[in-house]
Design a protein around this motif. Sequence first.
Motif, PDB file in Angstrom:
ATOM      1  N   LEU A   1       4.138 -20.825 -19.485  1.00  0.00           N
ATOM      2  CA  LEU A   1       4.315 -19.316 -19.720  1.00  0.00           C
ATOM      3  C   LEU A   1       3.555 -18.447 -18.942  1.00  0.00           C
ATOM      4  N   LYS A   2       2.311 -18.632 -18.537  1.00  0.00           N
ATOM      5  CA  LYS A   2       1.419 -18.032 -17.962  1.00  0.00           C
ATOM      6  C   LYS A   2       1.536 -17.831 -16.485  1.00  0.00           C
ATOM      7  N   GLN A   3       2.317 -18.981 -15.945  1.00  0.00           N
ATOM      8  CA  GLN A   3       2.658 -19.225 -14.623  1.00  0.00           C
ATOM      9  C   GLN A   3       3.804 -18.372 -14.252  1.00  0.00           C
TER      10      GLN A   3
ATOM     11  N   VAL B   1       1.232 -27.328 -22.685  1.00  0.00           N
ATOM     12  CA  VAL B   1       1.921 -27.341 -21.318  1.00  0.00           C
ATOM     13  C   VAL B   1       2.625 -26.149 -21.334  1.00  0.00           C
ATOM     14  N   PHE B   2       3.416 -25.833 -22.749  1.00  0.00           N
ATOM     15  CA  PHE B   2       4.320 -24.810 -22.728  1.00  0.00           C
ATOM     16  C   PHE B   2       3.555 -23.253 -22.559  1.00  0.00           C
ATOM     17  N   LEU B   3       2.426 -23.410 -22.931  1.00  0.00           N
ATOM     18  CA  LEU B   3       1.496 -22.023 -22.943  1.00  0.00           C
ATOM     19  C   LEU B   3       1.274 -21.784 -21.363  1.00  0.00           C
TER      20      LEU B   3
ATOM     21  N   VAL C   1       1.199 -27.699 -14.497  1.00  0.00           N
ATOM     22  CA  VAL C   1       0.084 -27.304 -15.242  1.00  0.00           C
ATOM     23  C   VAL C   1      -1.206 -28.372 -15.353  1.00  0.00           C
ATOM     24  N   GLN C   2      -2.168 -27.885 -15.066  1.00  0.00           N
ATOM     25  CA  GLN C   2      -3.219 -28.844 -15.203  1.00  0.00           C
ATOM     26  C   GLN C   2      -3.910 -28.682 -16.493  1.00  0.00           C
TER      27      GLN C   2
END
Lengths: 267, 149, 765
Positions: free
Chosen positions: C762-764, C757-759, C745-746
């Motif tokens: 999730l997207k990944q 970071v969580f969101l 996560v960047q």
Amino acid sequence: MFTVLDMAQPDKLEEAFEILTKRKNNTILGGCAFLKMSKKRIGTGIDLSRLNLDYIREDNGFIVIGAMAALRDLETNALLRDAFGGILSQSVRNIIGVQFRNGVTVGASVYSRYGFSDLLTALLVLDTEVELYNGGKMPLRDFLQKPYEKDILVQLRIEKNQRLAAFSSFRKSASDFAVLNIAVSNLDKQWTIAVGARPGRAVIAETASRALSQGHLSAEEIEAAAKIAADELSFGTNTRGTAGYRKALCQVLVKREIMEVLQCKSN
Amino acid sequence: MQIELTVNDKLVTWDVENDEFLADTLRAHGFLSVKKACDTSCCGLCTVWMDGKPILSCSILAMRAHGKKITTIEGVSQAAEEFARILTAEGAEQCGFCSPGFIMNVLAMKNELDNPTEDEIIHYLTGNLCRCTGYMGQLRAVKTYLGVA
Amino acid sequence: MEAVNLRNVGHSIPKIDGLSIATGKPAYTEDLAMPHALVLKILRSPHAFAKIISIDTSKAERVEGVECILTYKDVPKVRFTLAGQSYPEPSPYDRMILEGVVRYVGDEVAIIAAVDEKTALKAMKLINVEYEVLEPVLDFEKAIGHPSVVHFEEDLTCNFDIGLHKEQNIVSSHEQAVGDVEKVLKDCEFVVEDVYYPQAQAHAMMETYRSFTYQDYMGRLVVVSSTQVPFHIKRQLARALQIPATKIRVIKPRIGGGFGGKQTGAGDVFAALVTLRTGKPAMIIYDRQETFSCTTSRHAMRIKVRLGADADGFIRAIDLEVLSDTGAYGEHASTVLSCVGEYTLPLYNKTKAVRIRGNAVYTNKMPAGAFRGYGATQGTFALESAVNKLAERLAIDPTEVRLKNISQKGETFLTGHGVQLGSTALDRCIKKGREMIGWKEKFPRQTLSGTKVRGVGMAITMQGSGIANIGTASAEIRLTDDGNFALLIGATDMGTGCDTILSQIAAEVLEVPLDKIYVSAGDTDTSPFDPGSYASSTTYLAGTAVLKAAEELKGKILDQGAKFLGASKENVIFEELSVRRIDGEGEISLAKIAEQTILGMGNLQLAAMATHGSQISPPPYVAGFAEVEVDVETGKVDLIDYVAVVDCGTMINPNLARIQAEGGIVQGIGMALFEEVRYSNLGKMETNTFMQYKIPCRQDVGNVRIAFEESYEPSGPFGAKSIGEVVANTPPPAIVNAVYNAVGVQVHHLPVTAEKVFLEMLKQQ
């Protein structure tokens, strides 16, 4: 600026209650750490120091905690460190700092029913009764649903049983208010799951608690109960987190705390 | 109202306002070691002892000190200096503004905990914020002082 | 002068004021105030942008105990800047003490002076203000060309052309380019492009802003202020109050932290005005809420970066495009903007073209100001994040990309006007740091369990040492009548220990024990000029001034001693506090020299004064390495370990240098993980207490480990450079990079929160 026009230090609860109800802005003083930030204009401040309510003791199968006991007393009290996996001690140990907890009282913490309260969430999964001067004894969960009424919280009574419990709070930084806090307990196969700092006040996840109590505690069932808890409760958004994030956290943390209780069981 | 209390082993009688907090009372009576920095009961700079327990003097009403024993750093100068020498040897007092409250909590911890672990030390001192030092030098000093280094 | 066999320099001597301040002796502004000083409170604007239609103070003035209430009608009609910078200041003269326009929530509307705080607050409630509320400019990315103009007044002036276009809300434009960036980028094998948002950060020093003022027996205005810049405050007050500078004396007592915040004036001007109007002592203490919401913060920025590298991994082009939010007033706007490039572009000198372009814009929020790092912090976050991205694209270890590209000793860099780098140990810092963190074993990640992953990340940074051709410092040393030394300095110790290290330098040169020297500092009446402690200047510039003064004084002592001994200067030496003839035929003690020169018929007090400025600003360096643990189910990031290896040249006092480094790193960790100045959509600051604005507490910071790789800076005292600011810069990019290496996560918007970071995770999925 916080102002107190008059001060009373009654020797009897009766007297304290009388002063309290005499005028609208008469107020019981807890530790004052939160009150001081409220910028309230208090008519008569009522100090309960002379009522000797700062005890924590065992009494006929109950742990009884006086309203003027400090949070730090909960944290260090040997009785409470041993009971219910020590969750009451754990629930308060990350609140600001030792000095703060030496000043803040249990009575004020419970009576104020703050949404962010870590203590309420932990108390909620135990068999906790609130004893009010005027309102008498009632289960904590009933007290939490009552509208605010002027009264004096005298003591908490917690049934001393074999309940196993676990508590955790999720914080952005260690001494911050919780983004979410979770307590889970188990007694005679009956499970109780409570979630606080949603950011609303702590509540019991009734459906999830029931589901868990009826199952066989398989990994799938635990996962499912955690999901039910996240689905049945309402969450809100504030500066510490969004409703959606809290919901997601709820599921993860409920699962972990159930596992934690099962761990202490097997030990 | 009038309160009687013991400050640093001396019995005093002071007039205080109903809504006056102990930190202000102490400063008004010349205990200038007591600092305030947050207004929200969470920085620890105003730490003094009430009956031997560390408290936030900015958040305790002065009248609550009636009949109590209050200790400021001026009242434990020998122990305070002993620790302060170790702290300054690390350079970990920096601006010094948070030091008196910090030292009062360190001394309280020494009285309360036996052979604390590093985690227990950090936990006990969490309520003392410091913006200068990054806490590491303070921890080194505390460990040296307690002989747990 | 090589740093070997030194008795004072290079030793970890406790601070000379340490024991006293640590044990709570009265030393700070409030401790020194007169007990009956008037208490000041400020009525502040509830609106982000408004015109004052009317103010009625009559009711408030009738409250018993109110001394005076001042509004914009009662102040000189002259604009000035609160920025503590050398004259002529590059910050615009865009504010008045009080004005009929308020430009942010918290802007000053009226000053209330009363016998005590309760009375002042009571009176404040009785002031009636009618506002015409204007549409505020709150989003800095929409400031340029916004229909509202924050500064529409005609009498706003600048000492320089800083590219001010106030009708467009641009306070400063900056462009510096060497080579053709577009062309070089086009030729590059690898190009990375990204946008980063370093946020506003609060200084959060423990002692809030405060000032105590009175008139002395000559009617002069004395200002006791918790400031980093007493001489600038004096000049500021002279302009703002329209009184001669000779009528003002500013005294800096011990101060409880600054971090650049106290390089900008705060309450001094209000207290001073009240004292001038009433003739009475006055004190203003900003509460924590005012300190958070009515002073300054770090400039929030948007920085677009483009980096180009060739096939061999050499960085050939760097392009930075900056938008900086300066808030309602332009303190430090142009200089912080230019420092974004000034302290990043010289890191890598295999470049063929570099460019920085940008604007600083006015918005209706609390002003930004000077903050430890001063643009370098923001620039480092952007550039180093991009370099980490480039390393990944190049498939070269990030530490190796740095080692390949960093500037080496004796080399020049594109924006450096041909100046050769006098010292650097950055390569050693990188190598040492990666060894300490266990880079080879840990990069990029280790999976600990199904829910816990650890990652490591790194970044490098530089700063300056003083401001080339502008910064200056003076010092005076006197041999006193009792055979000791008085060291007079204008440098302002804010807890960092400069009174101690400047004494160490003096003691080293004079070859006397430290306790023979006492320091008199921070008083504009008695101290020689020093702009103050900022821009990482004090060790490097004031240190050299002290060194020069001490050398001169030592020469005079030798001369005088030789004269008394009937010898030539070449035939005497100074040792063990005496001047001795080399042939052993006589000696005279320092005390005796003092006695015979100063007292009786000697008619000569030996003293030396020196002023020092530098044409260069040699960079100190840090290589920072972070190890984080990420909870993959919640996004929570725990910092496990932070290693910073520092090149500050010679360490004058290793322990004090270490604490500076640890403190700076933790402030950087705060910026990376916890801290954020946030506003409501009406422009009211939401993070105005330590409950809502979380600086790291001691459980939050994991383990911070500092190591030093010394270099020797030929232009610095005993080879020293600076350390005060450079240490704040690496944590944001290093921690963001560690999180990326852990879970992919960047984060572009600081701080890194669990929810962000969580969101992204999730997207990944």
